[in-house]
Scaffold this motif. Structure first.
Motif, PDB file in Angstrom:
ATOM      1  N   VAL A  35       0.834  -1.106   0.007  1.00  9.76           N
ATOM      2  CA  VAL A  35      -0.042   0.364   0.552  1.00  9.76           C
ATOM      3  C   VAL A  35       0.993   1.317  -0.231  1.00  9.76           C
ATOM      4  CG1 VAL A  35      -2.248   0.874   1.047  1.00  9.76           C
ATOM      5  CG2 VAL A  35      -1.531  -1.518   1.152  1.00  9.76           C
ATOM      6  N   VAL A  36       0.810   2.154  -0.616  1.00  6.38           N
ATOM      7  CA  VAL A  36       1.269   3.280  -1.361  1.00  6.38           C
ATOM      8  C   VAL A  36       0.040   4.255  -0.373  1.00  6.38           C
ATOM      9  CG1 VAL A  36       2.175   4.849  -2.624  1.00  6.38           C
ATOM     10  CG2 VAL A  36       2.073   2.788  -3.244  1.00  6.38           C
ATOM     11  N   ALA A  37      -1.009   4.697  -0.447  1.00  7.47           N
ATOM     12  CA  ALA A  37      -1.685   5.105   0.158  1.00  7.47           C
ATOM     13  C   ALA A  37      -2.832   4.768   0.775  1.00  7.47           C
ATOM     14  CB  ALA A  37      -1.282   7.283  -0.278  1.00  7.47           C
ATOM     15  N   SER A  38      -3.430   5.535   1.511  1.00  3.39           N
ATOM     16  CA  SER A  38      -5.459   5.500   1.619  1.00  3.39           C
ATOM     17  C   SER A  38      -6.082   6.422   1.891  1.00  3.39           C
ATOM     18  CB  SER A  38      -5.285   4.439   2.718  1.00  3.39           C
ATOM     19  OG  SER A  38      -6.625   3.368   2.980  1.00  3.39           O
ATOM     20  N   THR A  39      -6.683   6.751   2.599  1.00  2.00           N
ATOM     21  CA  THR A  39      -7.378   7.971   3.222  1.00  2.00           C
ATOM     22  C   THR A  39      -8.492   7.850   4.028  1.00  2.00           C
ATOM     23  OG1 THR A  39      -9.777   7.267   2.210  1.00  2.00           O
ATOM     24  CG2 THR A  39      -7.966   8.009   0.703  1.00  2.00           C
ATOM     25  N   ILE A  64     -11.159   1.919   3.997  1.00  2.00           N
ATOM     26  CA  ILE A  64     -12.294   1.313   2.888  1.00  2.00           C
ATOM     27  C   ILE A  64     -11.594   1.396   0.611  1.00  2.00           C
ATOM     28  CG2 ILE A  64     -14.684   1.840   3.657  1.00  2.00           C
ATOM     29  CD1 ILE A  64     -15.408   3.567   1.662  1.00  2.00           C
ATOM     30  N   ASP A  65     -10.563   2.668   0.795  1.00  2.10           N
ATOM     31  CA  ASP A  65      -9.818   3.381  -0.255  1.00  2.10           C
ATOM     32  C   ASP A  65      -8.511   2.413   0.177  1.00  2.10           C
ATOM     33  OD1 ASP A  65     -11.931   4.423  -1.219  1.00  2.10           O
ATOM     34  OD2 ASP A  65     -11.270   5.994  -0.090  1.00  2.10           O
ATOM     35  N   ARG A 320     -10.243  16.659   1.880  1.00  2.00           N
ATOM     36  CA  ARG A 320     -10.196  15.132   2.128  1.00  2.00           C
ATOM     37  C   ARG A 320      -8.776  14.925   3.043  1.00  2.00           C
ATOM     38  NH1 ARG A 320     -12.139  10.608   1.285  1.00  2.00           N
ATOM     39  NH2 ARG A 320     -10.554   9.979  -0.020  1.00  2.00           N
ATOM     40  N   VAL A 321      -8.332  12.989   3.785  1.00  3.55           N
ATOM     41  CA  VAL A 321      -7.202  13.411   4.468  1.00  3.55           C
ATOM     42  C   VAL A 321      -6.969  11.937   3.476  1.00  3.55           C
ATOM     43  CG1 VAL A 321      -6.183  12.426   6.802  1.00  3.55           C
ATOM     44  CG2 VAL A 321      -7.992  13.774   6.189  1.00  3.55           C
ATOM     45  N   ILE A 322      -5.720  12.145   3.300  1.00  3.68           N
ATOM     46  CA  ILE A 322      -4.589  10.478   2.610  1.00  3.68           C
ATOM     47  C   ILE A 322      -3.542  10.914   3.903  1.00  3.68           C
ATOM     48  CG2 ILE A 322      -2.902  10.583   1.001  1.00  3.68           C
ATOM     49  CD1 ILE A 322      -3.425  13.056  -1.111  1.00  3.68           C
ATOM     50  N   VAL A 323      -3.889   9.612   3.864  1.00  4.40           N
ATOM     51  CA  VAL A 323      -3.040   8.894   4.765  1.00  4.40           C
ATOM     52  C   VAL A 323      -1.511   8.253   3.518  1.00  4.40           C
ATOM     53  CG1 VAL A 323      -2.705   7.175   6.256  1.00  4.40           C
ATOM     54  CG2 VAL A 323      -4.577   7.869   6.593  1.00  4.40           C
TER      55      VAL A 323
END
Length: 325
Positions: A35-39, A64-65, A320-323
């Motif tokens: 995983v590179v990024a989620s939200t 969920i993303d 939006r929040v990018i993790v």
């Protein structure tokens, strides 16, 4: 070992912690993804805080993303090194999700990352942008063009609402943004809204038929807001309903649908067919520019997720929040 947000329910109660997890604990699937990024979506925040019974089994990794790179594949659709994207399908609820450094998933849930999107941009959009695009596509398929008149977006400060305002504006529509946070009007106008409507004008019980105003509506709120939006939609117009922030109820009548020919489209993003997903993501990559994603999102790290989930439910998160892993 890899790091993940792990939700558990045991004798100590319901709790979410950042944990080290053994790869052998990953659930069944035919594709393993770095995983590179989620939200953090609203549903993720509910799962992390336990404010609603989102999680169906424990332990659970929310998210969920996700967007990432294939590490191992038993699927003919994907090979090692492919960039992939996932939204929905119960991931983060019944199957371990994206708020982790690794995920094991079913290939049927994945689509290729569109070539025009960087991983962080895809997660800046995430389910919110993808759902907003599905709503806009529904209005377009109904035949609503910018020449037909104003489009109302309710819950406009949220993730779906923010993207709906931006997408519609860039496509030439006149967008009116309804919000309960009037202090953030400048943000909504930056996204492209031509007018701001106070949430209170829509959130109370109203007449079954009201003065016709909207050519179309993207509703992220439900309940009385959706009922009032339908009641004030113009003859032959359409409402795309995708949210329930105010409630799951729909205190309306058949009047707008019978007397004005209004169409109500229910927009599901979780189990959407593959072709619809690919179309929505392709259109997002074509319509939005890197600057659009920057306006609507900000980046946090995995160790900030639990705190951010609490802030999101308190209405203290804009866009939006990018993790980033």
């Amino acid at each position: 070992m890899f790091k993940a947000i792990l939700i558990n329910k045991d004798e100590q109660g319901y709790h979410s912690v950042l944990s080290d997890v053994d790869e052998q604990q990953l659930p069944a699937g035919d594709v393993t993804v770095k995983v590179v990024a989620s939200t953090i979506n609203y549903k993720d925040a509910l799962a992390i805080t336990g404010k609603a019974p989102v999680v169906r089994n424990f332990p659970m990794v929310p998210g969920i993303d996700l967007v990432g790179e294939v590490l191992q594949s038993d699927s003919e659709r994907f090979k090692v090194g492919d960039k992939v994207l996932l939204n929905g399908f119960g991931v983060g609820e019944g199957h371990w999700g994206g708020l982790a450094q690794k995920a094991r998933l079913k290939s049927d849930w994945l689509i290729p990352l569109p070539s025009g999107l960087a991983p962080e941009q895809a997660m800046a959009a995430g389910t919110a942008g993808y759902t907003a695009m599905l709503c806009v596509l529904a209005l377009q398929k109904h035949g609503i063009t910018p020449e037909h008149g104003e489009i109302l977006v309710t819950g406009a400060n949220g993730g779906v609402g923010s993207y709906a305002v931006r997408i519609l504006s860039k496509m030439g529509y006149q967008v009116v943004a309804a919000t309960g946070r009037p202090e953030e009007s400048a943000y909504l106008k930056q996204l492209g809204a031509v007018d701001i409507l106070a949430r209170a004008q829509l959130s109370e019980p109203g007449k079954p038929l009201q003065k016709e105003r909207w050519a179309g509506v993207v509703d992220c709120v439900g309940s009385h807001t959706l009922a009032n939006a339908c009641a004030s939609t113009r003859y032959g117009g359409a409402v795309a309903a995708c949210g329930l922030a105010q409630g799951m109820d729909f205190p309306s009548s058949v009047a707008p649908f019978i007397l004005r020919g209004v169409t109500l489209y229910g927009i599901d993003s979780v189990m959407r067919p593959l072709a619809d997903r690919v179309q929505a993501w392709q259109r997002l990559s074509e319509i939005l520019s890197p600057e659009d994603f920057d306006v609507i999102s900000h980046i946090i790290s995995l160790d900030q997720v639990i705190e951010s989930a609490t802030a999101l439910l308190a209405g203290k998160v804009q866009g939006r929040v990018i993790v980033k892993m």
